[in-house]
Write a protein that holds these residues in place. Structure first.
Motif, PDB file in Angstrom:
ATOM      1  N   VAL A 192     -10.098   8.278   8.829  1.00  0.00           N
ATOM      2  CA  VAL A 192     -10.853   7.508   7.611  1.00  0.00           C
ATOM      3  C   VAL A 192     -12.232   7.577   7.889  1.00  0.00           C
ATOM      4  N   VAL A 193     -13.315   8.005   6.758  1.00  0.00           N
ATOM      5  CA  VAL A 193     -14.544   8.688   6.971  1.00  0.00           C
ATOM      6  C   VAL A 193     -15.569   8.039   6.120  1.00  0.00           C
ATOM      7  N   ALA A 194     -16.712   7.963   6.672  1.00  0.00           N
ATOM      8  CA  ALA A 194     -17.863   7.298   5.882  1.00  0.00           C
ATOM      9  C   ALA A 194     -19.060   8.143   5.823  1.00  0.00           C
ATOM     10  N   SER A 195     -19.609   8.289   7.233  1.00  0.00           N
ATOM     11  CA  SER A 195     -20.883   9.062   7.463  1.00  0.00           C
ATOM     12  C   SER A 195     -20.314  10.622   8.037  1.00  0.00           C
ATOM     13  N   HIS A 214       0.887  -1.100  -0.192  1.00  0.00           N
ATOM     14  CA  HIS A 214       0.058  -0.218  -0.038  1.00  0.00           C
ATOM     15  C   HIS A 214       0.625   1.242   0.089  1.00  0.00           C
ATOM     16  N   LEU A 215       2.210   1.095  -0.077  1.00  0.00           N
ATOM     17  CA  LEU A 215       2.991   2.326   0.175  1.00  0.00           C
ATOM     18  C   LEU A 215       2.685   3.418  -0.997  1.00  0.00           C
ATOM     19  N   PRO A 216       2.608   3.142  -2.145  1.00  0.00           N
ATOM     20  CA  PRO A 216       2.285   4.343  -3.018  1.00  0.00           C
ATOM     21  C   PRO A 216       0.923   5.123  -2.752  1.00  0.00           C
ATOM     22  N   ALA A 217       0.001   4.229  -2.287  1.00  0.00           N
ATOM     23  CA  ALA A 217      -1.309   5.051  -2.030  1.00  0.00           C
ATOM     24  C   ALA A 217      -1.240   5.508  -0.322  1.00  0.00           C
ATOM     25  N   LEU A 218      -0.296   4.791   0.428  1.00  0.00           N
ATOM     26  CA  LEU A 218      -0.108   5.651   1.666  1.00  0.00           C
ATOM     27  C   LEU A 218       0.488   6.980   1.637  1.00  0.00           C
ATOM     28  N   ARG A 219       1.474   7.067   0.532  1.00  0.00           N
ATOM     29  CA  ARG A 219       2.255   8.366   0.215  1.00  0.00           C
ATOM     30  C   ARG A 219       1.233   9.292  -0.145  1.00  0.00           C
ATOM     31  N   ALA A 220       0.174   9.022  -1.033  1.00  0.00           N
ATOM     32  CA  ALA A 220      -0.754   9.804  -1.626  1.00  0.00           C
ATOM     33  C   ALA A 220      -1.601  10.342  -0.788  1.00  0.00           C
ATOM     34  N   ALA A 221      -2.162   9.350   0.184  1.00  0.00           N
ATOM     35  CA  ALA A 221      -3.005   9.948   1.289  1.00  0.00           C
ATOM     36  C   ALA A 221      -2.199  10.927   2.345  1.00  0.00           C
ATOM     37  N   ARG A 223      -8.148   4.372  15.610  1.00  0.00           N
ATOM     38  CA  ARG A 223      -7.073   3.022  15.394  1.00  0.00           C
ATOM     39  C   ARG A 223      -6.744   3.050  13.826  1.00  0.00           C
ATOM     40  N   SER A 224      -7.748   3.750  13.075  1.00  0.00           N
ATOM     41  CA  SER A 224      -7.538   3.453  11.502  1.00  0.00           C
ATOM     42  C   SER A 224      -6.348   4.115  10.955  1.00  0.00           C
ATOM     43  N   PRO A 225      -6.059   5.322  11.358  1.00  0.00           N
ATOM     44  CA  PRO A 225      -5.040   5.982  10.884  1.00  0.00           C
ATOM     45  C   PRO A 225      -3.597   5.822  11.377  1.00  0.00           C
ATOM     46  N   GLU A 226      -3.478   4.582  12.150  1.00  0.00           N
ATOM     47  CA  GLU A 226      -2.119   4.379  12.980  1.00  0.00           C
ATOM     48  C   GLU A 226      -1.112   4.187  11.824  1.00  0.00           C
ATOM     49  N   PRO A 227      -1.067   3.654  10.629  1.00  0.00           N
ATOM     50  CA  PRO A 227       0.179   3.565   9.686  1.00  0.00           C
ATOM     51  C   PRO A 227       0.470   4.922   9.311  1.00  0.00           C
ATOM     52  N   LEU A 228      -0.448   5.776   9.055  1.00  0.00           N
ATOM     53  CA  LEU A 228      -0.310   7.211   8.462  1.00  0.00           C
ATOM     54  C   LEU A 228       0.365   7.854   9.691  1.00  0.00           C
ATOM     55  N   ARG A 229       0.118   7.933  10.764  1.00  0.00           N
ATOM     56  CA  ARG A 229       0.762   8.650  11.827  1.00  0.00           C
ATOM     57  C   ARG A 229       2.256   7.979  12.072  1.00  0.00           C
ATOM     58  N   ALA A 230       2.562   6.627  12.004  1.00  0.00           N
ATOM     59  CA  ALA A 230       3.609   6.197  12.159  1.00  0.00           C
ATOM     60  C   ALA A 230       4.747   6.643  11.009  1.00  0.00           C
ATOM     61  N   TYR A 231       4.034   6.682   9.861  1.00  0.00           N
ATOM     62  CA  TYR A 231       4.957   7.109   8.862  1.00  0.00           C
ATOM     63  C   TYR A 231       5.191   8.561   8.918  1.00  0.00           C
ATOM     64  N   LEU A 232       4.149   9.372   9.414  1.00  0.00           N
ATOM     65  CA  LEU A 232       4.493  10.870   9.386  1.00  0.00           C
ATOM     66  C   LEU A 232       5.657  11.079  10.352  1.00  0.00           C
ATOM     67  N   LEU A 233       5.731  10.342  11.503  1.00  0.00           N
ATOM     68  CA  LEU A 233       6.557  10.668  12.600  1.00  0.00           C
ATOM     69  C   LEU A 233       8.061  10.310  12.246  1.00  0.00           C
ATOM     70  N   GLY A 234       8.413   9.432  11.328  1.00  0.00           N
ATOM     71  CA  GLY A 234       9.362   9.165  10.753  1.00  0.00           C
ATOM     72  C   GLY A 234       9.575  10.367   9.614  1.00  0.00           C
ATOM     73  N   LEU A 235       8.770  10.954   8.981  1.00  0.00           N
ATOM     74  CA  LEU A 235       8.960  12.051   8.106  1.00  0.00           C
ATOM     75  C   LEU A 235       9.224  13.242   8.562  1.00  0.00           C
ATOM     76  N   LEU A 264      -6.650   0.841  -0.055  1.00  0.00           N
ATOM     77  CA  LEU A 264      -5.766   1.458   1.197  1.00  0.00           C
ATOM     78  C   LEU A 264      -6.984   1.631   2.257  1.00  0.00           C
ATOM     79  N   TRP A 265      -8.149   2.486   1.797  1.00  0.00           N
ATOM     80  CA  TRP A 265      -9.175   2.741   2.816  1.00  0.00           C
ATOM     81  C   TRP A 265      -9.530   1.412   3.438  1.00  0.00           C
ATOM     82  N   GLN A 266      -9.834   0.312   2.816  1.00  0.00           N
ATOM     83  CA  GLN A 266     -10.298  -1.012   3.333  1.00  0.00           C
ATOM     84  C   GLN A 266      -8.966  -1.587   4.392  1.00  0.00           C
ATOM     85  N   TRP A 267      -8.087  -1.287   3.988  1.00  0.00           N
ATOM     86  CA  TRP A 267      -6.939  -1.833   5.076  1.00  0.00           C
ATOM     87  C   TRP A 267      -6.908  -1.045   6.144  1.00  0.00           C
ATOM     88  N   LEU A 268      -6.985   0.434   6.055  1.00  0.00           N
ATOM     89  CA  LEU A 268      -6.708   1.185   7.117  1.00  0.00           C
ATOM     90  C   LEU A 268      -8.100   1.153   8.157  1.00  0.00           C
TER      91      LEU A 268
END
Length: 296
Positions: free
Chosen positions: A128-131, A35-42, A60-72, A198-202
């Motif tokens: 991540v959002v639906a309603s 999911h890396l290319p989609a994660l970068r875009a998100a 909990r859903s955005p955990e991978p985004l936050r971890a990636y951002l902390l490194g950046l 990516l949305w489904q994975w998150l």
């Protein structure tokens, strides 16, 4: 000495990904690799939408985004705060008592109305959002709190925005728009269209570090770290690997390209971040070299 971005956490205790001691795992991108290319875009879309505001990742859903951002953001002069607000508000309508219990958690994530006003800060809720119901409940609680403190509801409308990661296939003509929630009227909202996989994975399929924390558990906060299950270990390994990946100069180049594609050069905050990446030194943190994550 470089002052790096301040990280905040509100919710049950979890392991600190920025400190490898005690994690007990070897970094491994696992399912995140696909999911890396989609994660970068998100993440690029999120940073452009936030435009320099503090980022508060909800649940909990955005955990991978936050971890990636902390490194950046590692080794980068402090530009904005990054926080986790681990609360579960799925299909919840808060009672007055629950809304009051939520206030210390909001404060722990840097969202105390008086602090935002005193420090002249802006914040962006990210999920991540639906309603859009979670954003609506959080914003209603913040506005009521600000009004009770004599600040007026409008100050939270101006200072706290909402950035929703929306499944791209869901954004079709005639579909319900999460931004139409009555409690988000006049709030600055932005949708970041994300790859459906990516949305489904998150949202549904990815392993999580933090435990789920629904409203009924808020009055009784946990005092200890979660149990180490197989899924927890896999999530720790994955998120630690994403953090380390974000520290790499080549990965910051990839994110720079994604930011430019997302319109980031129109944001002064994003331009400043790109400049720091291009001129700053490499970070010194290292896990065992043989296990450094490498994307395909």
């Amino acid at each position: 000495m470089t002052r790096t971005t301040r990280h905040l956490h509100a919710g049950p205790p979890v392991w600190d990904l920025t400190r490898p001691e005690g994690l007990g795992v070897t970094p491994d991108l696992g399912d995140a690799r696909a999911h890396l290319p989609a994660l970068r875009a998100a993440l690029a879309g999120t940073l452009v939408a936030a435009d320099g505001a503090d980022l508060v990742f909800v649940g909990r859903s955005p955990e991978p985004l936050r971890a990636y951002l902390l490194g950046l953001l590692s080794g980068v002069p402090a530009l904005q705060r990054v926080a986790t607000l681990n609360v579960s508000l799925l299909r919840a309508t808060l009672t007055p008592a629950q809304a009051r219990t939520l206030r210390p958690l909001l404060a722990g994530a840097g969202l105390h109305p008086r602090t935002l006003v005193r420090e002249d800060r802006r914040a962006a809720l990210v999920d991540v959002v639906a309603s859009g119901g979670t954003f609506a409940e959080l914003h209603r609680t913040l506005r009521d709190w600000a009004a009770e403190d004599g600040l007026g509801r409008a100050c939270m409308t101006r200072r706290v925005s909402a950035v929703g990661l929306l499944r791209a296939a869901y954004a079709r003509p005639g579909a319900w728009r999460w931004t139409a929630q009555p409690d988000l009227h006049a709030v600055h909202t932005r949708s970041v269209l994300t790859d459906p996989a990516l949305w489904q994975w998150l949202a549904e399929e990815g392993v999580k570090v933090a435990p789920r924390w629904p409203t009924q558990d808020w009055p009784h906060p946990r005092e200890h770290l979660p149990e180490r299950t197989n899924d927890t270990r896999a999530a720790l390994a994955q998120n630690r690997a994403l953090l380390l990946l974000g520290e790499e100069r080549t990965e910051r180049d990839h994110l720079t390209a994604a930011l430019i594609e997302a319109g980031g050069l129109n944001s002064a905050a994003v331009r400043t971040l790109i400049r720091h990446w291009r001129t700053g030194p490499r970070t010194a943190r290292r896990d065992r070299a043989a296990h450094r994550p490498r994307p395909n």
